[in-house]
Motif scaffolding. Structure first.
Motif, PDB file in Angstrom:
ATOM      1  N   LYS A 196      30.771   1.528  -0.221  1.00 48.03           N
ATOM      2  CA  LYS A 196      30.014   0.959  -1.115  1.00 48.03           C
ATOM      3  C   LYS A 196      30.696  -0.494  -1.006  1.00 48.03           C
ATOM      4  CE  LYS A 196      28.725   4.436  -4.399  1.00 48.03           C
ATOM      5  NZ  LYS A 196      29.009   5.114  -5.943  1.00 48.03           N
ATOM      6  N   GLN A 197      31.868  -0.569  -1.037  1.00 46.19           N
ATOM      7  CA  GLN A 197      32.678  -1.805  -0.681  1.00 46.19           C
ATOM      8  C   GLN A 197      32.130  -2.671   0.667  1.00 46.19           C
ATOM      9  OE1 GLN A 197      34.795  -3.443  -2.543  1.00 46.19           O
ATOM     10  NE2 GLN A 197      34.991  -5.301  -1.068  1.00 46.19           N
ATOM     11  N   ALA A 198      31.921  -1.868   1.693  1.00 47.34           N
ATOM     12  CA  ALA A 198      31.183  -2.357   2.952  1.00 47.34           C
ATOM     13  C   ALA A 198      29.749  -3.098   2.589  1.00 47.34           C
ATOM     14  CB  ALA A 198      31.261  -1.389   4.129  1.00 47.34           C
ATOM     15  N   LEU A 199      29.285  -2.163   1.630  1.00 51.32           N
ATOM     16  CA  LEU A 199      27.846  -2.341   1.287  1.00 51.32           C
ATOM     17  C   LEU A 199      27.923  -3.768   0.674  1.00 51.32           C
ATOM     18  CD1 LEU A 199      24.650  -1.976   0.923  1.00 51.32           C
ATOM     19  CD2 LEU A 199      25.185  -0.421  -0.825  1.00 51.32           C
ATOM     20  N   PHE A 200      28.499  -3.779  -0.405  1.00 49.45           N
ATOM     21  CA  PHE A 200      28.694  -4.900  -1.291  1.00 49.45           C
ATOM     22  C   PHE A 200      29.305  -6.301  -0.580  1.00 49.45           C
ATOM     23  CE2 PHE A 200      32.173  -7.902  -3.172  1.00 49.45           C
ATOM     24  CZ  PHE A 200      31.004  -8.719  -4.186  1.00 49.45           C
ATOM     25  N   GLU A 201      30.115  -6.217   0.539  1.00 54.04           N
ATOM     26  CA  GLU A 201      30.332  -7.349   0.999  1.00 54.04           C
ATOM     27  C   GLU A 201      29.246  -7.794   2.141  1.00 54.04           C
ATOM     28  OE1 GLU A 201      33.840  -6.079   3.227  1.00 54.04           O
ATOM     29  OE2 GLU A 201      34.926  -6.376   1.706  1.00 54.04           O
ATOM     30  N   ARG A 202      28.351  -6.983   2.590  1.00 53.58           N
ATOM     31  CA  ARG A 202      27.332  -7.182   3.565  1.00 53.58           C
ATOM     32  C   ARG A 202      26.360  -7.639   2.791  1.00 53.58           C
ATOM     33  NH1 ARG A 202      24.645  -8.992   6.609  1.00 53.58           N
ATOM     34  NH2 ARG A 202      26.598 -10.030   6.659  1.00 53.58           N
ATOM     35  N   ILE A 203      25.795  -7.066   1.607  1.00 53.56           N
ATOM     36  CA  ILE A 203      24.902  -7.857   0.871  1.00 53.56           C
ATOM     37  C   ILE A 203      25.181  -9.321   0.392  1.00 53.56           C
ATOM     38  CG2 ILE A 203      23.677  -7.706  -1.521  1.00 53.56           C
ATOM     39  CD1 ILE A 203      23.291  -4.909  -0.847  1.00 53.56           C
ATOM     40  N   ASP A 204      26.459  -9.430  -0.285  1.00 52.38           N
ATOM     41  CA  ASP A 204      26.970 -10.586  -0.714  1.00 52.38           C
ATOM     42  C   ASP A 204      26.935 -11.634   0.202  1.00 52.38           C
ATOM     43  OD1 ASP A 204      27.901 -12.014  -3.142  1.00 52.38           O
ATOM     44  OD2 ASP A 204      29.862 -12.199  -1.760  1.00 52.38           O
ATOM     45  N   ALA A 205      27.229 -11.355   1.630  1.00 52.61           N
ATOM     46  CA  ALA A 205      27.381 -12.474   2.742  1.00 52.61           C
ATOM     47  C   ALA A 205      26.064 -13.044   2.884  1.00 52.61           C
ATOM     48  CB  ALA A 205      27.782 -11.661   3.986  1.00 52.61           C
TER      49      ALA A 205
ATOM     50  N   LEU B 206      27.302  -2.897 -10.078  1.00 48.18           N
ATOM     51  CA  LEU B 206      25.990  -2.123  -9.661  1.00 48.18           C
ATOM     52  C   LEU B 206      25.891  -1.369  -8.514  1.00 48.18           C
ATOM     53  CD1 LEU B 206      23.365  -4.754 -10.698  1.00 48.18           C
ATOM     54  CD2 LEU B 206      23.711  -2.876 -11.990  1.00 48.18           C
ATOM     55  N   ILE B 207      26.580  -2.118  -7.574  1.00 55.08           N
ATOM     56  CA  ILE B 207      26.715  -1.289  -6.264  1.00 55.08           C
ATOM     57  C   ILE B 207      27.656   0.220  -6.267  1.00 55.08           C
ATOM     58  CG2 ILE B 207      27.380  -1.388  -3.712  1.00 55.08           C
ATOM     59  CD1 ILE B 207      26.334  -4.015  -3.785  1.00 55.08           C
ATOM     60  N   TYR B 208      28.604  -0.138  -6.988  1.00 50.57           N
ATOM     61  CA  TYR B 208      29.517   0.574  -7.074  1.00 50.57           C
ATOM     62  C   TYR B 208      29.063   1.924  -7.842  1.00 50.57           C
ATOM     63  CZ  TYR B 208      33.508  -0.650  -4.606  1.00 50.57           C
ATOM     64  OH  TYR B 208      34.623  -0.926  -3.417  1.00 50.57           O
TER      65      TYR B 208
ATOM     66  N   SER C  33      21.547   9.169   2.862  1.00 52.13           N
ATOM     67  CA  SER C  33      22.395   8.367   1.979  1.00 52.13           C
ATOM     68  C   SER C  33      21.658   7.109   1.362  1.00 52.13           C
ATOM     69  CB  SER C  33      23.641   7.846   2.491  1.00 52.13           C
ATOM     70  OG  SER C  33      24.331   6.918   1.867  1.00 52.13           O
ATOM     71  N   ASN C  34      21.697   6.689   0.017  1.00 50.31           N
ATOM     72  CA  ASN C  34      21.191   5.554  -0.578  1.00 50.31           C
ATOM     73  C   ASN C  34      21.806   4.448  -0.117  1.00 50.31           C
ATOM     74  OD1 ASN C  34      19.260   7.214  -2.059  1.00 50.31           O
ATOM     75  ND2 ASN C  34      20.769   7.324  -3.735  1.00 50.31           N
ATOM     76  N   VAL C  35      23.229   4.403   0.072  1.00 48.59           N
ATOM     77  CA  VAL C  35      24.074   3.576   0.461  1.00 48.59           C
ATOM     78  C   VAL C  35      23.984   3.084   1.673  1.00 48.59           C
ATOM     79  CG1 VAL C  35      26.542   2.975   0.933  1.00 48.59           C
ATOM     80  CG2 VAL C  35      25.893   4.322  -1.218  1.00 48.59           C
ATOM     81  N   PHE C  36      23.510   4.078   2.717  1.00 52.83           N
ATOM     82  CA  PHE C  36      23.423   3.526   4.071  1.00 52.83           C
ATOM     83  C   PHE C  36      21.992   2.889   4.196  1.00 52.83           C
ATOM     84  CE2 PHE C  36      21.524   4.415   8.365  1.00 52.83           C
ATOM     85  CZ  PHE C  36      22.622   3.713   9.073  1.00 52.83           C
ATOM     86  N   GLN C  37      21.087   3.242   3.574  1.00 56.38           N
ATOM     87  CA  GLN C  37      19.671   2.739   3.736  1.00 56.38           C
ATOM     88  C   GLN C  37      19.777   1.197   3.167  1.00 56.38           C
ATOM     89  OE1 GLN C  37      16.114   5.031   2.033  1.00 56.38           O
ATOM     90  NE2 GLN C  37      17.575   6.722   2.104  1.00 56.38           N
ATOM     91  N   LEU C  38      20.600   1.068   2.057  1.00 55.32           N
ATOM     92  CA  LEU C  38      20.536  -0.151   1.510  1.00 55.32           C
ATOM     93  C   LEU C  38      21.454  -1.282   2.615  1.00 55.32           C
ATOM     94  CD1 LEU C  38      21.243   0.680  -2.262  1.00 55.32           C
ATOM     95  CD2 LEU C  38      19.549  -0.935  -1.296  1.00 55.32           C
ATOM     96  N   TYR C  39      22.545  -0.625   3.024  1.00 53.60           N
ATOM     97  CA  TYR C  39      23.275  -1.375   4.243  1.00 53.60           C
ATOM     98  C   TYR C  39      22.549  -1.767   5.308  1.00 53.60           C
ATOM     99  CZ  TYR C  39      27.113  -2.483   7.117  1.00 53.60           C
ATOM    100  OH  TYR C  39      28.080  -2.936   8.016  1.00 53.60           O
ATOM    101  N   GLN C  40      21.798  -0.860   5.761  1.00 53.09           N
ATOM    102  CA  GLN C  40      20.783  -1.091   6.873  1.00 53.09           C
ATOM    103  C   GLN C  40      19.986  -2.278   6.888  1.00 53.09           C
ATOM    104  OE1 GLN C  40      18.915   2.161  10.030  1.00 53.09           O
ATOM    105  NE2 GLN C  40      17.907   2.203   7.837  1.00 53.09           N
ATOM    106  N   ALA C  41      19.422  -2.193   5.583  1.00 52.44           N
ATOM    107  CA  ALA C  41      18.371  -3.376   5.197  1.00 52.44           C
ATOM    108  C   ALA C  41      18.878  -4.684   5.287  1.00 52.44           C
ATOM    109  CB  ALA C  41      17.856  -2.945   3.815  1.00 52.44           C
TER     110      ALA C  41
END
Length: 427
Positions: free
Chosen positions: A275-284, A223-225, A243-251
């Motif tokens: 997106k890989q960085a975002l996935f790893e951050r959310i999953d953590a 989904l993130i990708y 960027s949607n990706v950055f906004q999600l990452y920032q949260a």
């Protein structure tokens, strides 16, 4: 120490997503750890029936949302966690409030008016397709709040009207039957996190663009990708704020992590890498909760036991005693006690009480009465909160500080004695 009672209703419709977590669950859990606050969290399953007529969906959503909050860290031993339908005093109080609620006020409720306006635009009858449940929603919400005399209710600005209506119904009841309800205040959520969905619009089930909170790891990554991005290639600087990706990452990141990612965007990080960085951050953050969630969902009987236990303890402590008091106040009494022998206690003066009310001029007033005698009479206030604060100040001082409030025929000694009695009774 008297703790502030804060009540939060949790809608039981649909499966929780990342937007629900960042905007509601996570901040509510942080607030619940304040030792000066007594927190109430309830699953609003009666409210769900207004919109959802699929029994299986109501049941499943209630289970998933209860499991989500528990997995996220809600401690049912430290807060009140219960299901609305497990508190029978709520619908009973709803009827008592219905009998004092002004229909004109309900006619102005935003949700009801919105559907009426939509019907008019379509050339339909004003009330086409509108249930009494939708029309009476504000009264049920008022009962949710007043049954526990909540001091504050966290809401968005679109819900302020409902809190004001709860105050109005509580005031009307207090005016008719004596002081029974604390008038709640809206705790405005000014900085609620609003996350973008897969397509860039606000993450919402109605847009079908959500990322489920506890999606399996591989589904989460997929989904993130799939998040929509622009066509800028690796090496080209990218606008983090757009960027949607950055906004999600920032949260889901610390301030330092978000600053590092912003620099990476300026340096032209590729979308795949971002997106890989975002996935790893959310999953953590989500992964440990996901394990708890899956364990809870596998044992629905355990969740049922937690909710029933919370409701049982809460009823015994607050709801049942208050309803007994309210039934007595309105006259739903034991008939065998209608006639009593005269005793020396009958010579005791009638307890004094404050009554708050709204006049036809739209302003808010209070008075102190003992039986049929008025001791204090206020002037008009622009807001009910102002009148309530003046009453609270008089109760706290336990003496009169402004003789202009004296009603005709009343003396300062009468008032001071009444306030002293009220303070002693409260103590």
């Amino acid at each position: 120490m008297t703790r502030t009672r804060v009540l939060t209703g949790i809608t039981t419709s649909g499966t929780p997503h990342l937007g629900n977590y960042a905007g509601a669950i996570r901040p509510a859990l942080e607030a619940s750890r304040d030792p000066s606050v007594e927190s109430f969290y309830f699953l609003a399953d009666y409210h769900a029936l207004i919109k959802v007529q699929d029994p299986a969906r109501v049941q499943r959503s209630t289970l998933e949302i209860a499991a989500s909050w528990l997995a996220a860290g809600l401690d049912p031993q430290q807060v009140w966690f219960y299901r609305q339908s497990d508190i029978p005093e709520i619908p009973e109080l709803t009827w008592l409030l219905t009998c004092v609620a002004g229909k004109g006020i309900l006619n102005r409720a935003h949700a009801y008016k919105a559907v009426v306006d939509k019907n008019r635009e379509a050339g339909e009858d004003d009330d086409a397709g509108i249930t009494a449940g939708l029309f009476m929603y504000p009264v049920l919400m008022a009962a949710d709040i007043l049954i526990f005399n909540a001091n504050k209710v966290p809401v968005g600005r679109d819900q302020i009207q409902h809190i004001e209506m709860a105050r109005d119904f509580g005031q009307r009841f207090n005016h008719l039957f004596g002081e029974h309800f604390t008038l709640p205040e809206a705790a405005i959520e000014e900085h609620v996190a609003t996350l973008p969905g897969l397509d860039g619009r606000k993450m919402s089930k109605s847009y079908d663009n959500v990322i489920p909170l506890f999606a399996p790891r591989e589904q989460l990554k997929k989904l993130i990708y799939s998040i929509v991005t622009d066509s800028r290639a690796p090496g080209e600087p990218k606008d983090a704020d757009a960027s949607n990706v950055f906004q999600l990452y920032q949260a889901f990141a610390s301030g330092e992590q978000a600053a590092d990612m912003r620099r990476a965007f300026d340096a032209g990080i590729g979308w795949g890498e971002a997106k890989q960085a975002l996935f790893e951050r959310i999953d953590a953050e989500i992964s440990p909760m996901r394990e708890k969630y899956e364990a809870l969902i596998a044992k629905p009987a355990d969740i049922e036991a937690i909710l029933r236990d919370g409701a049982s303890r809460l009823r015994a402590r607050y709801a049942t005693p208050l309803l007994a008091e309210l039934r007595e106040a309105v006259g739903l009494r034991d008939l065998s006690k209608a006639t009593v022998a005269v005793s020396k206690d009958d010579d005791k003066p009638t307890p004094a009480t404050f009554k708050q009310y709204r006049e036809s001029d739209g302003r808010f007033y209070f008075k102190l009465v003992r039986g049929d005698r008025v001791l204090l009479q206020s002037g008009g206030f622009d807001a009910p909160r102002d009148a309530g604060q003046r009453v609270a100040a008089l109760k706290q001082a336990a003496r009169l500080d402004d003789e202009s409030l004296l009603a005709e025929g009343a003396t300062r000694e009468d008032v001071d004695a009444a306030l002293a009695e009220m303070a002693e009774a409260a103590a």
